[in-house]
Scaffold this active site. Structure first.
Site, short mmCIF file in Angstrom:
data_model
loop_
_atom_site.label_atom_id
_atom_site.label_comp_id
_atom_site.label_asym_id
_atom_site.label_seq_id
_atom_site.Cartn_x
_atom_site.Cartn_y
_atom_site.Cartn_z
N HIS A 102 0.68 -1.17 0.18
CA HIS A 102 0.07 0.12 0.06
C HIS A 102 0.81 1.54 0.03
O HIS A 102 0.55 2.22 -0.69
CB HIS A 102 -0.73 -0.10 1.29
CG HIS A 102 -1.84 -1.03 1.29
ND1 HIS A 102 -1.82 -2.03 2.29
CD2 HIS A 102 -2.85 -1.53 0.60
CE1 HIS A 102 -2.64 -3.06 2.22
NE2 HIS A 102 -3.59 -2.62 1.19
N GLN A 113 -18.04 -7.03 -0.35
CA GLN A 113 -16.97 -7.68 -1.23
C GLN A 113 -16.87 -9.20 -0.64
O GLN A 113 -16.11 -9.95 -1.13
CB GLN A 113 -16.04 -7.06 -1.85
CG GLN A 113 -15.02 -6.68 -0.74
CD GLN A 113 -13.99 -5.71 -1.40
OE1 GLN A 113 -14.42 -4.56 -1.52
NE2 GLN A 113 -12.86 -6.18 -1.58
N GLY A 143 -2.96 -2.25 -6.99
CA GLY A 143 -1.95 -2.91 -7.19
C GLY A 143 -2.22 -3.85 -8.07
O GLY A 143 -3.13 -4.47 -8.36
N LYS A 149 -1.37 -6.99 -7.74
CA LYS A 149 -1.51 -7.93 -6.61
C LYS A 149 -3.05 -8.49 -7.19
O LYS A 149 -3.11 -9.73 -7.35
CB LYS A 149 -1.42 -7.84 -5.46
CG LYS A 149 -1.98 -8.58 -4.46
CD LYS A 149 -1.04 -9.78 -4.31
CE LYS A 149 -1.55 -10.91 -3.20
NZ LYS A 149 -2.76 -10.87 -2.86
N ASP A 150 -3.73 -7.67 -7.13
CA ASP A 150 -5.15 -7.80 -7.68
C ASP A 150 -5.50 -7.72 -9.19
O ASP A 150 -6.25 -6.87 -9.48
CB ASP A 150 -6.25 -7.24 -6.74
CG ASP A 150 -6.14 -7.62 -5.32
OD1 ASP A 150 -6.40 -8.77 -4.94
OD2 ASP A 150 -5.77 -6.71 -4.43
#
Ligand code: PAF
Length: 288
Positions: A39, A63, A149, A151-152
């Site tokens: 982050h 979510q 990111g 990452k996702d």
């Protein structure tokens, strides 16, 4: 200047409006808190590119499926304030669930297609929750740029689709995944892992690297690339594999073979007893 904590939409809007009127470019980093170096990398880039940076810190209940980890998702607002401030954020927006979803809230923003595979197949309500909360956050903050990111990775493509389809005047910026020295992708959920599980979790990155090497050695058949990643993950019996897949990076389409020069994303998701983990790697198929 010390970071400002905004707990309500009205407070946040007031802060941002003043900066926008002063002609500042607004950067936005949406997060679910429990901030880590990944982050911080998003916030640092936002602070380099924009004069005013908003970080949101909201564990979004919509979510998470009822069986998932909403209740135990790690939270630490005081630490988040420090990390966000040090990385260069000017305001941390940390609303309550009631502030974001007041009594009578009834809207869901939903995207077809790109949301239906990979994460969407295993977490069928997940992307509706993400897209709805991100739409709200975009309307609340009204940033010029928003930082997500790698990452996702699928989430990033979904957000790009949202921005295109609903004409949000926002530039979506992808920031590369931050990894531990041994390759484990940083994630707030890593805190769930025991020391032994953490070692096992490394096989996700190893699987991605193995997929990458077969591509770089000239393999273009998707089934062979995916089988190689499956092989690495299967070596850890405690890992339950959700998917180990290769897809076109722009669309997530999965042709039988990739063309020379194609940008491919390798995606893995697997469950250990304490946590479900995802990771990905972007690879360019070599030209012959
Ligand atoms: O990536 C996340 O942390 C979340 O999905 C997001 C984008 C902040 C929405 O809740």
């Amino acid at each position: 200047m010390a970071i400002v904590l905004a707990r309500t939409i009205a407070e946040l809007r007031q802060q941002v409006q003043a900066q926008r009127t002063a002609g500042k470019r607004i950067g936005f980093v949406p997060t679910m808190g429990y901030l880590h170096e990944g982050h911080a990398a998003l916030i640092r880039l936002a602070a380099q590119e924009c004069e005013y940076v908003v970080t949101s810190d909201f564990v979004n209940p919509t979510q998470f499926a009822p069986t998932e980890d909403f209740e135990r998702y790690p939270r630490d607002l005081q630490r988040d304030l420090q990390v966000a401030e040090q990385a260069g954020s000017h305001v941390l927006f940390a609303p309550s669930v009631e502030e974001m979803y007041p009594e009578g809230f009834a809207t869901t923003v939903s995207i077809r297609g790109i949301t239906e595979k990979f994460e969407g197949a295993f977490r069928p309500t997940h992307f509706d929750g993400v897209v709805t909360v991100v739409s709200k956050l975009f309307n609340i903050v009204q940033p010029d740029r928003a930082y997500f990111g790698q990452k996702d990775y699928q989430q990033l493509l979904v957000i790009r689709q949202l921005v295109r389809d609903l004409n949000f005047p926002i530039e979506v910026v992808m920031v590369p995944t931050v990894r531990e020295p041994d390759g484990l992708a940083l994630s707030s959920r890593n805190v769930y892992l025991s020391a032994e599980e953490r070692q096992k979790a490394l096989s996700l990155y190893r699987a991605l690297q193995a997929g990458q090497s077969v591509i770089l050695q000239g393999e273009r058949r998707r089934s062979v690339i995916e089988a190689r990643m499956q092989e690495v993950l299967s070596a850890v019996p405690e890992l339950r594999i959700d998917y180990a897949a290769a897809a076109l990076a722009e669309t997530l389409e999965q042709p039988e073979a990739f063309s020379p020069g194609a940008r491919v994303v390798l995606l893995v998701a697997a469950r250990l007893p304490s946590a479900r983990l995802i990771d990905n790697l972007l690879v360019q198929v070599p030209n012959p």
